[in-house]
Design an enzyme around this catalytic site. Structure first.
Site, short mmCIF file in Angstrom:
data_model
loop_
_atom_site.label_atom_id
_atom_site.label_comp_id
_atom_site.label_asym_id
_atom_site.label_seq_id
_atom_site.Cartn_x
_atom_site.Cartn_y
_atom_site.Cartn_z
N GLY A 158 0.81 -1.21 0.00
CA GLY A 158 0.00 0.00 0.00
C GLY A 158 0.85 1.26 0.00
N LEU A 171 2.41 3.97 1.91
CA LEU A 171 2.75 4.16 3.32
C LEU A 171 2.81 5.64 3.72
CD1 LEU A 171 5.52 1.44 3.70
CD2 LEU A 171 3.07 1.26 4.14
N GLU A 190 2.94 13.35 -6.34
CA GLU A 190 2.46 12.97 -7.68
C GLU A 190 3.06 11.64 -8.14
OE1 GLU A 190 1.86 15.63 -10.85
OE2 GLU A 190 1.70 17.40 -9.59
#
Length: 266
Positions: free
Chosen positions: A51, A53, A72
């Site tokens: 995921g 973090l 970004e």
């Protein structure tokens, strides 16, 4: 595993929202225009496994969308990883503050190019209407560092590519940017590539070229005197032959000397 990581993060971080990735708009003030494809794919793989973090910083743009302030690259990698939502922290900041956040984050990263960094600083200076000195204070960096970043932007596209190919440091690249004469700048690039110029002497390229030009002129003057000498000898032989004498001259040249053999018939 990614879901577990998200749950654990939510327990420890407050004010984090899961926002649809399609509602995240790019930051027009970011200086980062490209990402290393290999590194982006590696980040996407990591995000797919554990995921995101570090939450993305965003601000409300309109009723439906948010504008990215910082992160970004994480959002791009999340798209590749197939995520529908990413963790975000929503900040209530203005355009100016957003630009400052973006530039400051890039200054703290090691994977942002020197020219992208410089573009970001320039954009922020223009947005705030600040001098280079004011910008240095705002960013908390030395004034000379800001001046060097501005000097980098004086290099053209091809010159910037050369800096990358030659792996020149930000300091040497800035020194090249400070050379206003394009011919001297090209000379400096060429000499650096050939190993004929030390990086710390780039700013002295004008004096170096002048000194070498003086040596060339001096050598040319010496060569000119030799040429005059040979012409004088040849003319003397011509005069002698014109007066009824018989003379000839033979020139034998080697790497280090020229030998003249003059024969006159008794």
């Amino acid at each position: 595993m990614a879901i577990l990581a998200l749950k654990e993060r939510k327990k420890t971080i407050k004010n984090v929202e899961e926002i649809s990735i399609n509602r995240l708009l790019p930051n027009p003030y970011t200086s980062r225009k490209s990402c290393n494809r290999k590194e982006l794919l590696e980040l996407a793989k990591s995000i797919g496994e554990v995921g995101v973090l570090q939450p993305v910083l965003v601000r409300k743009k309109d009723s439906d969308n948010f504008q990215i302030i910082a992160g970004e690259r994480r959002v791009k990698a999340s798209r590749i990883a197939g995520l529908k939502e990413v963790p975000c922290i929503v900040l209530g900041v203005t355009d100016r503050r957003s630009a400052l956040f973006s530039v400051t984050e890039n200054l703290q990263r090691s994977d942002v190019g020197i020219f992208e960094e410089a573009e970001g600083v320039k954009n922020m200076c223009q947005l705030y209407g600040m001098t280079e000195e004011d910008c240095a204070v705002k960013l908390g960096i030395p004034k000379e560092e800001v001046k060097n970043k501005m000097a980098l932007l004086k290099l053209g596209k091809t010159e910037r590519e050369l800096c990358g190919e030659m792996e020149l440091s930000a300091e040497i690249s800035a020194s090249l940017g400070k050379i206003s004469d394009k011919k001297l700048r090209a000379e400096a690039f060429e000499r650096l590539a050939k190993g004929e110029l030390e990086g710390e002497r780039v700013s002295e390229i004008g004096e170096i070229v002048k000194e070498q030009s003086r040596k060339i002129m001096k050598n040319s003057a010496v060569l000119g005197n030799k040429t005059l000498f040979f012409k004088t000898i040849n003319r003397a032989v011509e005069i002698l032959n014109g007066a009824g004498g018989e003379a000839k001259i033979e020139k034998i040249s080697s790497e280090n000397e020229t030998v003249l053999l003059i024969s006159v018939k008794n």
